[in-house]
Design a protein around this motif. Structure first.
Motif, short mmCIF file in Angstrom:
data_model
loop_
_atom_site.label_atom_id
_atom_site.label_comp_id
_atom_site.label_asym_id
_atom_site.label_seq_id
_atom_site.Cartn_x
_atom_site.Cartn_y
_atom_site.Cartn_z
N ARG A 149 55.26 45.76 34.14
CA ARG A 149 53.90 45.55 33.63
C ARG A 149 52.91 45.72 34.76
O ARG A 149 53.18 45.35 35.91
CB ARG A 149 53.76 44.14 33.04
CG ARG A 149 54.47 43.95 31.72
CD ARG A 149 53.89 42.78 30.92
NE ARG A 149 52.71 43.15 30.15
CZ ARG A 149 52.76 43.83 29.00
NH1 ARG A 149 53.89 44.27 28.52
NH2 ARG A 149 51.64 44.10 28.34
N LYS A 150 51.76 46.30 34.42
CA LYS A 150 50.71 46.49 35.43
C LYS A 150 49.41 45.93 34.87
O LYS A 150 49.20 45.96 33.65
CB LYS A 150 50.47 47.98 35.71
CG LYS A 150 51.69 48.72 36.17
CD LYS A 150 51.65 48.87 37.67
CE LYS A 150 52.82 49.69 38.15
NZ LYS A 150 53.64 49.01 39.13
N LYS A 151 48.55 45.47 35.78
CA LYS A 151 47.23 44.99 35.35
C LYS A 151 46.19 46.03 35.73
O LYS A 151 46.05 46.36 36.93
CB LYS A 151 46.90 43.68 36.06
CG LYS A 151 47.55 42.48 35.42
CD LYS A 151 46.95 41.21 36.00
CE LYS A 151 47.55 39.99 35.33
NZ LYS A 151 46.97 38.75 35.79
N ILE A 152 45.45 46.51 34.73
CA ILE A 152 44.45 47.56 34.96
C ILE A 152 43.07 47.01 34.67
O ILE A 152 42.82 46.57 33.54
CB ILE A 152 44.67 48.77 34.01
CG1 ILE A 152 46.14 49.09 33.77
CG2 ILE A 152 43.86 49.99 34.47
CD1 ILE A 152 46.89 49.63 34.91
N LEU A 153 42.17 47.03 35.64
CA LEU A 153 40.78 46.67 35.39
C LEU A 153 39.99 47.94 35.14
O LEU A 153 39.95 48.83 36.00
CB LEU A 153 40.17 45.93 36.58
CG LEU A 153 38.69 45.57 36.36
CD1 LEU A 153 38.55 44.45 35.32
CD2 LEU A 153 38.00 45.17 37.65
N VAL A 154 39.37 48.02 33.95
CA VAL A 154 38.48 49.15 33.65
C VAL A 154 37.06 48.59 33.65
O VAL A 154 36.76 47.68 32.87
CB VAL A 154 38.80 49.76 32.27
CG1 VAL A 154 37.83 50.90 31.95
CG2 VAL A 154 40.24 50.26 32.22
#
Ligand code: NAD
Ligand code: DAU
Length: 340
Positions: A3-8
């Motif tokens: 799992r990865k955390k992506i901030l857009v």
């Protein structure tokens, strides 16, 4: 895949909004955080289909709010930052440049500091071909990644300034970054202050379409989904520190664009009204995308297929753009186009 955390950032706007939907659906194992201030250009109604998804979270915040942003990064430890949030309209930057410096320059610097502090895997800065300035009408000339930065509007100067900061954070602190510089986008959820959605919405209402100057300025149009796919590729495969131009060789004069839309909607060219030119109006933009193609990118839309899809979308989604043009936007339009 872990799992990865992506901030857009700016994921309630036009391109960021399309990108959020693109990755929420494509990567169920990524947790997507959409951070947006919800300025006049941001709206969340576009995300009805994804707002209940487990891998989607919305955060209302200002990218220039240093304290909040640093705390948020410390708490969430994002792996990737995909930075779209910006003031994006050239005409507004000509009338009121200050907010462009605040959001586009200071806001970017705050995000860079936060990314450095927690050590992100990648910071992708979504920039624009406008930082290169303008080309003349010689069709054999293109912007490459080596073209000197020569912005002409307050908007493009603010984007160029942020590009230089991103570069500096890579050179000085080794922050893993990429900069993408895309040509003009169009497609679903494009705010109707920009040429293509403005033309579609006004032609559908049998209203005059304001064309600046003689209409011969050239832009290089790319469907927003092709831009989203490019960012996805750069985010995963881009070499740290590199700039990638994004564009699909779809050059058209503004008059050609407006006439194409009028023809598709079976209306008359009498709707065209030539108005006073934009100050400092860049003559021509055209992208050489070779470097991105070598990374594996290929657009799926031509201008003809993309504009047909876009017009169909505006016909099918009237309630989305009607609530905008019947709101505060009316005052903006009256002040911007005094003769139309
Ligand atoms: P947009 O104006 O549609 O959306 C911008 C979003 O940023 C909005 O949702 C807004 O609420 C948000 N925002 C503004 N200020 C903020 C702040 N201080 N904090 C948090 N959020 C804030 O813009 P767009 O057309 O989708 O462009 C997105 C990015 O892509 C911009 O960085 C722009 O420079 C770049 N770009 C745009 C194009 C184009 O053709 N539209 C082409 C190339 C690059
Ligand atoms: O090139 C990428 C850039 O494309 C992005 O960085 C910007 O965020 C985005 O807004 C866009 O900038 P432009 O200024 O090229 O887009 P805009 O839709 O405002 O204008 C496109 C062309 O149409 C430009 O030559 C000006 C002209 N125009 C625009 C408007 C709004 C008109 O002739 N009449 C209009 O009413």
């Amino acid at each position: 895949m872990a799992r990865k955390k992506i901030l857009v950032t700016g994921g309630a706007g036009f391109i960021g909004g399309n990108f959020v939907q693109f990755i929420v659906n494509k990567y169920p194992n990524y947790d997507i955080y959409n951070l947006d201030l919800l300025t006049y250009a941001g709206d969340l109604t576009k995300h009805k289909q994804i707002e209940e998804k487990k891998n989607y979270t919305f955060i209302k915040a200002d990218i220039s709010d240093r304290k909040f942003i640093i705390e948020l990064f410390k708490k969430e430890e994002f792996d990737y930052v995909i930075h779209f949030a910006a003031e994006s309209h050239v005409d507004r930057s000509i009338k009121d440049p200050g907010i462009f410096i605040e959001t586009n320059v200071t806001g970017t610097q705050v995000l860079l500091d936060a990314s450095k502090e927690v050590g992100v895997t990648k910071f992708v800065h979504v920039s624009t071909d406008e930082v290169y300035g303008e080309l003349d009408f010689d069709p054999s000339t293109f912007f490459t990644e080596e073209t000197p930065i020569q912005p002409n509007s307050p908007y493009s100067a603010s984007k160029a300034s942020s590009d230089l900061l991103v570069r500096a954070y890579h050179e000085t602190y080794g922050l893993p970054v990429n900069i993408t510089r895309c040509s003009n986008n169009y497609g679903p959820y494009h705010f109707p202050e920009k040429l293509i959605p403005l033309t579609i919405s006004r032609v559908l209402n049998d209203q005059k379409v304001p064309v600046y100057g003689d209409g011969k300025n050239i832009r290089d149009w790319l469907h927003v989904i092709d831009h989203c796919a490019a960012i996805d590729l750069v985010m995963h495969k881009g070499e740290n520190g590199e700039v990638y131009n994004v564009g699909g060789h779809n050059e058209r004069t503004n008059l050609e664009v407006v006439q194409t839309i009028i023809k598709e909607l079976d209306k008359s060219d009498d709707l065209i009204e030539f108005v006073k030119d934009r100050l400092g109006h860049d003559k021509r933009y055209a992208i050489d995308p070779t470097k991105l193609e070598e990374l594996g990118w290929e657009p799926i839309y031509t201008f003809d297929t993309g504009i047909a899809q876009t017009i169909r979308w505006y016909l099918d989604n009237k309630e989305w753009w009607e609530q905008i043009i019947n709101g505060d936007y009316r005052d903006y339009f009256k002040a911007q186009y005094t003769t139309v």
